[in-house]
Motif scaffolding. Structure first.
Motif, PDB file in Angstrom:
ATOM      1  N   VAL A 248       0.852  -1.186   0.000  1.00 40.89           N
ATOM      2  CA  VAL A 248       0.000   0.000   0.000  1.00 40.89           C
ATOM      3  C   VAL A 248       0.889   1.238   0.000  1.00 40.89           C
ATOM      4  O   VAL A 248       1.989   1.237   0.556  1.00 40.89           O
ATOM      5  CB  VAL A 248      -0.955  -0.015   1.226  1.00 40.89           C
ATOM      6  CG1 VAL A 248      -0.167  -0.168   2.515  1.00 40.89           C
ATOM      7  CG2 VAL A 248      -1.824   1.232   1.264  1.00 40.89           C
ATOM      8  N   ARG A 249       0.434   2.253  -0.692  1.00 40.75           N
ATOM      9  CA  ARG A 249       1.204   3.505  -0.691  1.00 40.75           C
ATOM     10  C   ARG A 249       0.216   4.640  -0.425  1.00 40.75           C
ATOM     11  O   ARG A 249      -0.377   5.228  -1.337  1.00 40.75           O
ATOM     12  CB  ARG A 249       1.902   3.683  -2.036  1.00 40.75           C
ATOM     13  CG  ARG A 249       2.840   4.906  -2.047  1.00 40.75           C
ATOM     14  CD  ARG A 249       3.854   4.808  -3.162  1.00 40.75           C
ATOM     15  NE  ARG A 249       4.566   6.073  -3.350  1.00 40.75           N
ATOM     16  CZ  ARG A 249       5.636   6.441  -2.647  1.00 40.75           C
ATOM     17  NH1 ARG A 249       6.118   5.638  -1.714  1.00 40.75           N
ATOM     18  NH2 ARG A 249       6.203   7.614  -2.876  1.00 40.75           N
ATOM     19  N   PRO A 250       0.014   4.924   0.872  1.00 38.45           N
ATOM     20  CA  PRO A 250      -0.983   5.941   1.227  1.00 38.45           C
ATOM     21  C   PRO A 250      -0.507   7.353   0.895  1.00 38.45           C
ATOM     22  O   PRO A 250      -1.313   8.229   0.648  1.00 38.45           O
ATOM     23  CB  PRO A 250      -1.148   5.761   2.722  1.00 38.45           C
ATOM     24  CG  PRO A 250       0.051   5.010   3.187  1.00 38.45           C
ATOM     25  CD  PRO A 250       0.640   4.297   2.034  1.00 38.45           C
ATOM     26  N   GLY A 251       0.784   7.555   0.902  1.00 37.65           N
ATOM     27  CA  GLY A 251       1.283   8.899   0.616  1.00 37.65           C
ATOM     28  C   GLY A 251       2.706   8.799   0.129  1.00 37.65           C
ATOM     29  O   GLY A 251       2.963   8.215  -0.932  1.00 37.65           O
ATOM     30  N   GLU A 252       3.621   9.233   0.949  1.00 38.52           N
ATOM     31  CA  GLU A 252       5.022   9.236   0.555  1.00 38.52           C
ATOM     32  C   GLU A 252       5.759   7.977   1.029  1.00 38.52           C
ATOM     33  O   GLU A 252       6.959   7.861   0.830  1.00 38.52           O
ATOM     34  CB  GLU A 252       5.723  10.483   1.131  1.00 38.52           C
ATOM     35  CG  GLU A 252       5.213  11.785   0.522  1.00 38.52           C
ATOM     36  CD  GLU A 252       5.378  11.793  -1.003  1.00 38.52           C
ATOM     37  OE1 GLU A 252       6.537  11.706  -1.475  1.00 38.52           O
ATOM     38  OE2 GLU A 252       4.349  11.846  -1.717  1.00 38.52           O
ATOM     39  N   VAL A 253       5.020   7.116   1.700  1.00 39.46           N
ATOM     40  CA  VAL A 253       5.642   5.907   2.235  1.00 39.46           C
ATOM     41  C   VAL A 253       4.980   4.679   1.608  1.00 39.46           C
ATOM     42  O   VAL A 253       3.750   4.616   1.512  1.00 39.46           O
ATOM     43  CB  VAL A 253       5.491   5.835   3.776  1.00 39.46           C
ATOM     44  CG1 VAL A 253       6.175   4.578   4.322  1.00 39.46           C
ATOM     45  CG2 VAL A 253       6.079   7.080   4.415  1.00 39.46           C
ATOM     46  N   THR A 254       5.824   3.760   1.203  1.00 39.76           N
ATOM     47  CA  THR A 254       5.301   2.486   0.710  1.00 39.76           C
ATOM     48  C   THR A 254       5.337   1.485   1.862  1.00 39.76           C
ATOM     49  O   THR A 254       6.358   1.362   2.543  1.00 39.76           O
ATOM     50  CB  THR A 254       6.160   1.976  -0.458  1.00 39.76           C
ATOM     51  OG1 THR A 254       6.107   2.961  -1.493  1.00 39.76           O
ATOM     52  CG2 THR A 254       5.663   0.642  -0.974  1.00 39.76           C
TER      53      THR A 254
ATOM     54  N   ALA B  13       8.916   2.032  -9.483  1.00 37.06           N
ATOM     55  CA  ALA B  13       7.456   2.096  -9.558  1.00 37.06           C
ATOM     56  C   ALA B  13       6.801   1.901  -8.190  1.00 37.06           C
ATOM     57  O   ALA B  13       5.638   2.278  -7.990  1.00 37.06           O
ATOM     58  CB  ALA B  13       6.930   1.046 -10.544  1.00 37.06           C
ATOM     59  N   ALA B  14       7.545   1.320  -7.249  1.00 39.01           N
ATOM     60  CA  ALA B  14       6.987   1.131  -5.910  1.00 39.01           C
ATOM     61  C   ALA B  14       6.844   2.455  -5.171  1.00 39.01           C
ATOM     62  O   ALA B  14       6.182   2.517  -4.137  1.00 39.01           O
ATOM     63  CB  ALA B  14       7.866   0.169  -5.110  1.00 39.01           C
ATOM     64  N   TYR B  15       7.463   3.496  -5.702  1.00 39.53           N
ATOM     65  CA  TYR B  15       7.476   4.772  -4.985  1.00 39.53           C
ATOM     66  C   TYR B  15       6.784   5.870  -5.792  1.00 39.53           C
ATOM     67  O   TYR B  15       7.098   7.037  -5.691  1.00 39.53           O
ATOM     68  CB  TYR B  15       8.921   5.157  -4.635  1.00 39.53           C
ATOM     69  CG  TYR B  15       9.633   3.987  -3.988  1.00 39.53           C
ATOM     70  CD1 TYR B  15       9.446   3.703  -2.625  1.00 39.53           C
ATOM     71  CD2 TYR B  15      10.410   3.118  -4.748  1.00 39.53           C
ATOM     72  CE1 TYR B  15      10.046   2.597  -2.054  1.00 39.53           C
ATOM     73  CE2 TYR B  15      11.011   2.011  -4.176  1.00 39.53           C
ATOM     74  CZ  TYR B  15      10.833   1.746  -2.835  1.00 39.53           C
ATOM     75  OH  TYR B  15      11.399   0.651  -2.254  1.00 39.53           O
ATOM     76  N   GLY B  16       5.861   5.474  -6.634  1.00 47.02           N
ATOM     77  CA  GLY B  16       5.147   6.429  -7.469  1.00 47.02           C
ATOM     78  C   GLY B  16       3.939   7.012  -6.741  1.00 47.02           C
ATOM     79  O   GLY B  16       3.960   7.179  -5.520  1.00 47.02           O
ATOM     80  N   PRO B  17       2.892   7.287  -7.480  1.00 48.35           N
ATOM     81  CA  PRO B  17       1.700   7.887  -6.896  1.00 48.35           C
ATOM     82  C   PRO B  17       1.109   6.976  -5.824  1.00 48.35           C
ATOM     83  O   PRO B  17       1.217   5.740  -5.927  1.00 48.35           O
ATOM     84  CB  PRO B  17       0.738   8.009  -8.083  1.00 48.35           C
ATOM     85  CG  PRO B  17       1.560   7.822  -9.291  1.00 48.35           C
ATOM     86  CD  PRO B  17       2.748   7.031  -8.915  1.00 48.35           C
ATOM     87  N   PRO B  18       0.440   7.564  -4.851  1.00 47.75           N
ATOM     88  CA  PRO B  18      -0.219   6.756  -3.822  1.00 47.75           C
ATOM     89  C   PRO B  18      -1.217   5.795  -4.455  1.00 47.75           C
ATOM     90  O   PRO B  18      -1.785   6.072  -5.514  1.00 47.75           O
ATOM     91  CB  PRO B  18      -0.948   7.808  -2.965  1.00 47.75           C
ATOM     92  CG  PRO B  18      -0.205   9.074  -3.198  1.00 47.75           C
ATOM     93  CD  PRO B  18       0.299   9.017  -4.605  1.00 47.75           C
TER      94      PRO B  18
END
Lengths: 725, 725
Positions: free
Chosen positions: B143-149, B172-177
């Motif tokens: 899950v990527r709720p914001g700036e953290v995966t 890609a794991a650190y893209g858009p939430p």
């Protein structure tokens, strides 16, 4: 009949019973030397078994057999004209140099049992005076002037061969008096090549193409040092006339290469064990030895350092083994290194090794088995059958005197049926040896009964320049003699299949006298091996063994590859059928069967031109579809399935018929062998029974696969409605 | 691009570059246990390479990635209805148990970097509340709720798989939430069978059907104890999702049998090395173990002493290896012992071993590969394809719950093309595992590029009861999972051919998610392995690898045995063409080509009746000459050469065309690979270049031999006049 321990080594053709006639008599051995000691020991052993006596001098019971060296050798008397006497000899048996001739009657009357039991000097003088000529280093004379049988030889080896002749004769040696019969070997060298490896080869095992267990010389990288076994082997070979053994595989791998240098002691040990039986030891060497053993940058035959290396190495060999026979070389063949790598030819290569051997009387056996084993099967213009002639015939006259070019009997590779190699007729200025294969690589691998003497006899009697001209045997006799790949291993029966012993025996005998009839050789062998005289039913035993063995090679031919086309075996191990097994491989062994026909067009008119390598008349006979013998038809011609043979059958019907017939013959063999239960040693009977079951299974496979293959391809049904699958 | 030492072991799909995105960030690993330690160590190693940080607690830089165990597991919520979200998923991807589902959006908002960088408890509660359901022992959510995966898992193995998913995603794991994406494996057991021998087998070598050097576990009779290598292997397997390894050959020879008893420590050592990667170890055992190891007079499954022996032996195994996976058994197959010897059936046999394993959670993989390997080729009524169904279908329902009947995907033996085994549809009351062959026994032996994922994907998506019904993947998922024979050895590239690594990777991924597209799996693999992002020409690299690999299995099919008929390989080693190689053998693998036609009649109407082993619609489809798919035509029907395919071509012209096409495709592959010089590691480039040369040579041989064979048999020329030989 006693039942030997099955773990014992089988005595082959020298069981105690074979010595009964010798061992139950009083014998004098006259002469000195290590081989005379061997003769004495043989008779002594026989006497211990059978109650006779043997002495070298002094008093004793009246002598019945004398084995004596002549003290001097007289020069050949050109005016002596020996005549043939032995029954069954062919008309040209009497030509000079023929192995057995009778000197003029009369002279032997002078032989007289004197103070030593016989007047050897008188016999010797008389033999000379009577025109017997020098007996030669291996010849001997057997004479029976009255109640004493006398064997005379100029040299020790001759006396040993004379003893084994008397053993072979058995009671017949003590029959009515007869004049001297002189025996001399047709071939000066009668040689067995062992394809034994020192290490167990990952694919080929301890013995390449060995079907009788491991090697009697090496096991898993080490010398076996089974001295009794090697001595027993030497005895068997001497008794059939073999006088040279090459101890290791012609494919010389890394470990085996070192037999020439730091492992030479192992060869010397074998030589020591075989020497008392008149056998010289030869060694297969790698052409790359100067590089792989000597650390030189090249093995170029014209390089001075290479020459020096061979000279020094050979000198060391003779320091260890003074009677060393020489080198055997497979060069530029199936991956073995050779002179081609250096832009030199095979004469350069062979002469390189021959030079250093010459002062010692050694020879190089240089194999002519050179061909492209990476052939493109798509290219029908390349013909492996041509290769040996293409490579070697142009070199005729360029080899040193002590080079023997060793030629496989056929142009391919020890098939059940091939024409004689054209090389045999193509090198009049070169000493040629003809090579046979006693080990049954393509002839049933000692699982099948396949008595090969009829095949070898055919080959030896073949006249490459036409009837009445010199034969293959003559070429070999005038050149380098006869060589064969051994079929012996550490199997208790020596040869896996007990009946395969007959092939080893027959090879030696045919090398001694190529005119012996195969059936007569079989009689010798079975008289020695099975002692029918002591059997409960000697007639049945003899008749049955002849029925089983006389025609076994032709039976094998019938159920395997048809009409001389060859191969059709499983690739790699070469056992059992695989009709297309070699058809699309780089090995140059094809049959080109398609839906219309089969066979290889080797004619000059439309094929590879191989027929042109023969002199007339064979160049014409083989070229002609009409004249070509049926049994070689598919070797020389590609024909439609409905081509009519001389036999009147079509090709395809011939294939069906011979394959059904061949299997029926094996079935008959199985039945016949059953009759012999109780008439032969039970361990022998059991082993042969087991092998016959496999032979029958395999023969049925051959029949069904070959028939199914040609039925599926030709669409022609069997004229007799038998199942073709 | 650095040039690694060619003696180094290749990193396969886990080179340092693959960890760049993870390793350059700040990561928190939350949770305890040995596999969490593995996760931490993986990230730590990545950070050492790429400059990021990782911690398990305490202060530090703001966290960008959290890998956290949920503390509790909630029960499955039957009202949760996950929906498919991932692009490219097929419509039925959303069925329950499907490997990747998205939970309702919204809940992940509660994830909050608290004192530890993230509020794990909140995320955990929210995941449960939102209907994500339990993740299961191997599942995880990203899950990527914001700036953290955030990666969440209920269990340690899930966290490890979650890490590798993040590695796969890269940047890609650190893209858009995005909301939580839940991943669960389709198959509970994703297993590799090693056919490794302890001793070097005289024929099969150190690894049976191994084309990548020796075994990573044993060498010449001894454990290798190359701990780093086995650990590296475990890492690679975990990264593609494999969770079980059977360590030794299913043909259990004398030495290997002892791994069950006195050599068990060697298995335990491997288990210790693989455990940190979530991999359980299984062992191939011989059914005769009670006799050969236990000294009992029988291995009869109904004998009490035999049962006791297995119980005690199994107890000892678990004393050494508490998480031991179970036994793999090849019984009554190709010479291996089995229950038939005692008049028992395979249910008796399998249940015997399953009983003692049950208390420990172990399973028996009992192979259904049972057939008569001594078949008479003359007998066309016997059909090897029928054998597994004939033997096993009647036993359905009789196996214990912890028996997994392991079924090869096809009825024959891992051919390039076969129908799906009818056994897969025939045993609803039995847990079935489907067996693939990653090692390329019949598909080019890692000399040929042959990316097998398209073939496996076809098989997994096949619906034995017709479209819309359950698939092969479903049967495996509901039963025993997916098993494959490993292609790994001690080769520096692991798999001989570097591109064959993709097959190992793809097997693991398809076992995790059978609905993945082969091209997508290839993208994953090449992104990890070749890091195109760092390449001088990423587009060319990616496009070319797809061109070379995507269709390589179909190319291989084109130039080898046609239209599903199979085999036509060299007997024994199975490499390269030999059209009649198995035609007259006892192996049950025939094509029945004659001058009129080719193929095996397996219809109910006129043939062996094999089509009747399928349920409808396939029982009808395969039975019908008109309906049968072209690619399986000769598997099911014997047809004349001029039979017209659905493609519009005749059978014989199809054979010619596909064989010319297949070789042309290999030629194109060779050219394309040349373009990649400079774009991939030079040692990889050199190795592949070398293998491509062999592939091209071999493909040409296939083309020319197959075409020549059918040309000679049919007499039909090529419509385009190309040479057929």
């Amino acid at each position: 009949m006693t039942t030997p321990d099955p773990t014992d080594v089988h005595p082959a053709w020298l069981p105690p019973a074979a010595y009964r006639a010798v061992g139950s008599r009083h014998t004098l051995v006259h002469g000195d030397g290590p081989l005379v000691d061997t003769v004495f020991a043989e008779v002594q052993r026989a006497c211990a078994e059978h109650g006779g006596t043997v002495r070298r001098t002094g008093d004793g019971p009246p002598v019945q057999l004398v084995l004596a060296l002549t003290a001097h050798r007289s020069a050949a008397r050109p005016d002596a004209t020996p005549t043939a006497t032995q029954s069954g000899r062919t008309p040209n048996a009497a030509r000079p140099g023929s192995p057995e001739t009778a000197v003029r009657p009369g002279w032997t009357e002078a032989v007289d049992p004197g103070p030593l039991g016989v007047n050897v000097d008188a016999a010797r003088a008389d033999l000379a005076a009577a025109g017997g000529g020098p007996l030669g280093p291996e010849g001997f004379a057997v004479v029976r002037p009255g109640e004493v049988t006398v064997v005379l030889a100029d040299d020790q080896a001759g006396l040993l061969y004379g003893l084994f002749q008397v053993v072979r004769l058995g009671e017949a040696a003590y029959g009515p008096p007869h004049p001297a019969r002189v025996h001399r070997p047709a071939m000066r060298r009668r040689m067995l090549d062992h394809w034994d490896n020192v290490d167990v080869h990952p694919v080929m095992g301890q013995v390449e193409r060995g079907y009788a267990g491991g090697s009697i010389f090496w096991r898993a990288g080490h010398p076996r040092r089974d001295r009794d076994r090697v001595r027993a082997y030497g005895r068997l070979l001497a008794a059939c006339g073999v006088n040279a053994v090459s101890v290791n595989n012609v494919n010389v791998h890394a470990t085996e290469a070192r037999l020439l240098t730091d492992r030479l002691d192992e060869v010397a040990e074998i030589a020591d064990l075989l020497r008392p039986y008149g056998i010289r030891v030869h060694l297969s060497v790698t052409f790359a030895a100067p590089v792989v053993l000597g650390g030189l940058p090249t093995a170029d035959p014209l390089d001075e350092a290479v020459r020096e290396w061979w000279a020094e190495t050979t000198q060391r060999v003779y320091a260890h083994i003074p009677d060393f026979g020489g080198y055997v070389v497979k060069a530029d063949s199936e991956g073995q290194p050779g002179p081609f790598s250096y832009g030199r030819d095979h004469a350069d290569g062979a002469n390189l090794l021959a030079g250093p051997l010459e002062p010692y009387g050694g020879v190089v056996h240089w194999r002519a088995f050179v061909y492209d084993h990476r052939q493109d099967w798509r290219d029908r213009s390349t013909d492996r059958a041509r290769a040996a002639h293409d490579h070697f015939a142009p070199l005729d006259g360029r080899f040193r005197d002590n080079v023997i070019v060793q030629v496989k009997h056929g142009p391919m590779d020890f098939q059940t049926r091939e024409p004689v190699s054209p090389v045999i007729a193509a090198m009049p200025g070169t000493r040629l040896a003809v090579e046979f294969q006693v080990t049954q690589e393509y002839t049933g691998q000692q699982q099948h009964v396949c008595y090969l003497a009829p095949w070898w006899s055919e080959l030896l009697r073949f006249a490459p320049w036409g009837d009445g001209e010199r034969t293959v045997a003559d070429v070999a006799a005038d050149g380098g003699g006869l060589v064969a790949v051994s079929n012996v291993g550490d199997d208790p029966f020596w040869t896996g299949h007990p009946l395969a012993q007959a092939n080893l025996y027959a090879f030696g005998r045919l090398a001694w006298d190529p005119k012996l009839r195969p059936e007569a050789v079989l009689d010798e062998w079975l008289d020695l091996t099975f002692a029918p005289a002591t059997s409960a039913d000697p007639a049945l035993l003899r008749r049955t063994l002849h029925q089983i063995m006389d025609d076994s090679w032709r039976s094998y031919e019938r159920y395997t590859a048809p009409l001389g086309v060859g191969f059709m075996v499983r690739p790699g191990h070469h056992y059992g059928p695989d009709v297309d097994g070699y058809e699309y491989t780089p090995w140059g062994t094809y049959h080109f069967a398609d839906r219309d026909g089969v066979g290889v067009d080797r004619t000059r008119a439309t094929g590879t031109g191989f027929t042109g390598q023969y002199p007339p008349p064979w160049s014409q006979t083989y070229e002609s579809l009409a004249a070509c013998p049926d049994e070689l038809l598919l070797f020389f011609h590609h024909v439609p399935y409905d081509h009519v043979l001389h036999s009147g059958s079509t090709v395809v019907q011939h294939i069906y018929d011979t394959h059904f017939d061949g299997v029926a013959e094996v079935e008959a063999t199985c039945r016949r062998w059953e009759w012999l239960a109780g008439l032969v040693d039970p361990t022998v009977h059991a082993r042969v029974t087991e092998r016959l079951a496999e032979q029958l299974r395999c023969a049925q496979e051959w029949r069904d696969q070959v028939n199914a293959y040609f039925h599926r391809k030709s669409g022609v049904p069997d004229a007799h409605g038998r199942p073709l699958h």
